[in-house]
Design a protein around this motif. Structure first.
Motif, PDB file in Angstrom:
ATOM      1  N   MET A   1     -48.466 -72.174   0.746  1.00 21.82           N
ATOM      2  CA  MET A   1     -49.152 -72.470  -0.622  1.00 21.82           C
ATOM      3  C   MET A   1     -48.069 -72.181  -2.196  1.00 21.82           C
ATOM      4  SD  MET A   1     -52.952 -72.825  -1.234  1.00 21.82           S
ATOM      5  CE  MET A   1     -52.910 -74.373  -1.860  1.00 21.82           C
ATOM      6  N   ILE A   2     -47.931 -72.379  -3.179  1.00 16.43           N
ATOM      7  CA  ILE A   2     -47.423 -72.306  -3.810  1.00 16.43           C
ATOM      8  C   ILE A   2     -48.026 -71.178  -4.732  1.00 16.43           C
ATOM      9  CG2 ILE A   2     -46.499 -73.661  -6.315  1.00 16.43           C
ATOM     10  CD1 ILE A   2     -45.566 -75.257  -5.352  1.00 16.43           C
ATOM     11  N   ASP A   3     -47.678 -69.986  -5.577  1.00 19.31           N
ATOM     12  CA  ASP A   3     -48.466 -68.849  -5.682  1.00 19.31           C
ATOM     13  C   ASP A   3     -48.025 -69.554  -7.302  1.00 19.31           C
ATOM     14  OD1 ASP A   3     -49.986 -67.210  -7.794  1.00 19.31           O
ATOM     15  OD2 ASP A   3     -47.725 -65.719  -6.856  1.00 19.31           O
ATOM     16  N   SER A  24     -39.658 -70.034   1.742  1.00 19.86           N
ATOM     17  CA  SER A  24     -40.416 -70.918   1.053  1.00 19.86           C
ATOM     18  C   SER A  24     -41.055 -72.268   2.667  1.00 19.86           C
ATOM     19  CB  SER A  24     -38.910 -71.812   0.082  1.00 19.86           C
ATOM     20  OG  SER A  24     -39.232 -70.975  -0.930  1.00 19.86           O
ATOM     21  N   ASP A  25     -41.798 -72.710   2.821  1.00 20.44           N
ATOM     22  CA  ASP A  25     -42.107 -73.353   3.815  1.00 20.44           C
ATOM     23  C   ASP A  25     -40.974 -74.926   3.216  1.00 20.44           C
ATOM     24  OD1 ASP A  25     -43.070 -76.420   4.145  1.00 20.44           O
ATOM     25  OD2 ASP A  25     -44.427 -74.810   5.258  1.00 20.44           O
ATOM     26  N   GLN A  27     -41.813 -78.008   3.888  1.00 28.76           N
ATOM     27  CA  GLN A  27     -42.488 -79.193   3.373  1.00 28.76           C
ATOM     28  C   GLN A  27     -42.593 -78.832   2.364  1.00 28.76           C
ATOM     29  OE1 GLN A  27     -41.949 -81.834   5.559  1.00 28.76           O
ATOM     30  NE2 GLN A  27     -43.641 -81.989   4.633  1.00 28.76           N
ATOM     31  N   ASP A  28     -42.579 -77.306   1.252  1.00 33.40           N
ATOM     32  CA  ASP A  28     -42.810 -77.473  -0.066  1.00 33.40           C
ATOM     33  C   ASP A  28     -41.705 -77.700  -0.718  1.00 33.40           C
ATOM     34  OD1 ASP A  28     -45.417 -76.413   0.078  1.00 33.40           O
ATOM     35  OD2 ASP A  28     -45.218 -74.555   0.494  1.00 33.40           O
ATOM     36  N   MET A  29     -40.578 -77.822   0.682  1.00 34.95           N
ATOM     37  CA  MET A  29     -39.574 -78.325  -0.930  1.00 34.95           C
ATOM     38  C   MET A  29     -39.361 -79.421  -0.540  1.00 34.95           C
ATOM     39  SD  MET A  29     -37.103 -75.441   1.740  1.00 34.95           S
ATOM     40  CE  MET A  29     -35.305 -75.982   0.543  1.00 34.95           C
ATOM     41  N   VAL A  30     -39.678 -80.117   0.610  1.00 38.03           N
ATOM     42  CA  VAL A  30     -39.639 -81.569   0.078  1.00 38.03           C
ATOM     43  C   VAL A  30     -40.424 -82.225  -0.877  1.00 38.03           C
ATOM     44  CG1 VAL A  30     -40.849 -83.803   2.068  1.00 38.03           C
ATOM     45  CG2 VAL A  30     -38.937 -81.906   2.376  1.00 38.03           C
ATOM     46  N   ARG A  31     -41.913 -81.326  -1.688  1.00 35.67           N
ATOM     47  CA  ARG A  31     -42.535 -81.873  -2.060  1.00 35.67           C
ATOM     48  C   ARG A  31     -42.103 -81.700  -3.494  1.00 35.67           C
ATOM     49  NH1 ARG A  31     -46.232 -78.532   0.897  1.00 35.67           N
ATOM     50  NH2 ARG A  31     -46.931 -80.290   2.474  1.00 35.67           N
ATOM     51  N   LEU A  32     -41.257 -80.765  -3.817  1.00 36.86           N
ATOM     52  CA  LEU A  32     -40.390 -80.466  -4.486  1.00 36.86           C
ATOM     53  C   LEU A  32     -39.378 -81.124  -5.393  1.00 36.86           C
ATOM     54  CD1 LEU A  32     -39.834 -78.338  -7.018  1.00 36.86           C
ATOM     55  CD2 LEU A  32     -37.990 -77.157  -5.633  1.00 36.86           C
TER      56      LEU A  32
END
Length: 68
Positions: A1-3, A24-25, A27-32
């Motif tokens: 989850m992003i702070d 960093s996760d 999946q969060d990198m993909v979303r970015l």
């Protein structure tokens, strides 16, 4: 989850290298990356997990990386 309190404005340009924190996760990198494509579908960026260091050719050769 992003702070969300830690979010900062980025002025990302074509060809930029974005270094995200080491934990960093993926999946969060993909979303970015997907979010950046929404802003500008033609912009190309590289997203990697840090920390990074710049190596010279000799150091890369010692690690088994050779230039063509």
């Amino acid at each position: 989850m992003i702070d969300l309190d830690a979010v900062q404005r980025l002025n990302v340009h074509d060809g930029d290298l974005l270094v995200v924190p080491e934990g960093s996760d993926p999946q969060d990198m993909v979303r970015l990356g997907e979010a950046l494509r929404v802003l500008d579908p033609c912009r190309k960026v590289i997203i990697v997990r840090g920390p990074l260091q710049q190596l010279d050719v000799g150091a890369m050769n010692k690690l088994g990386w050779y230039r063509a």
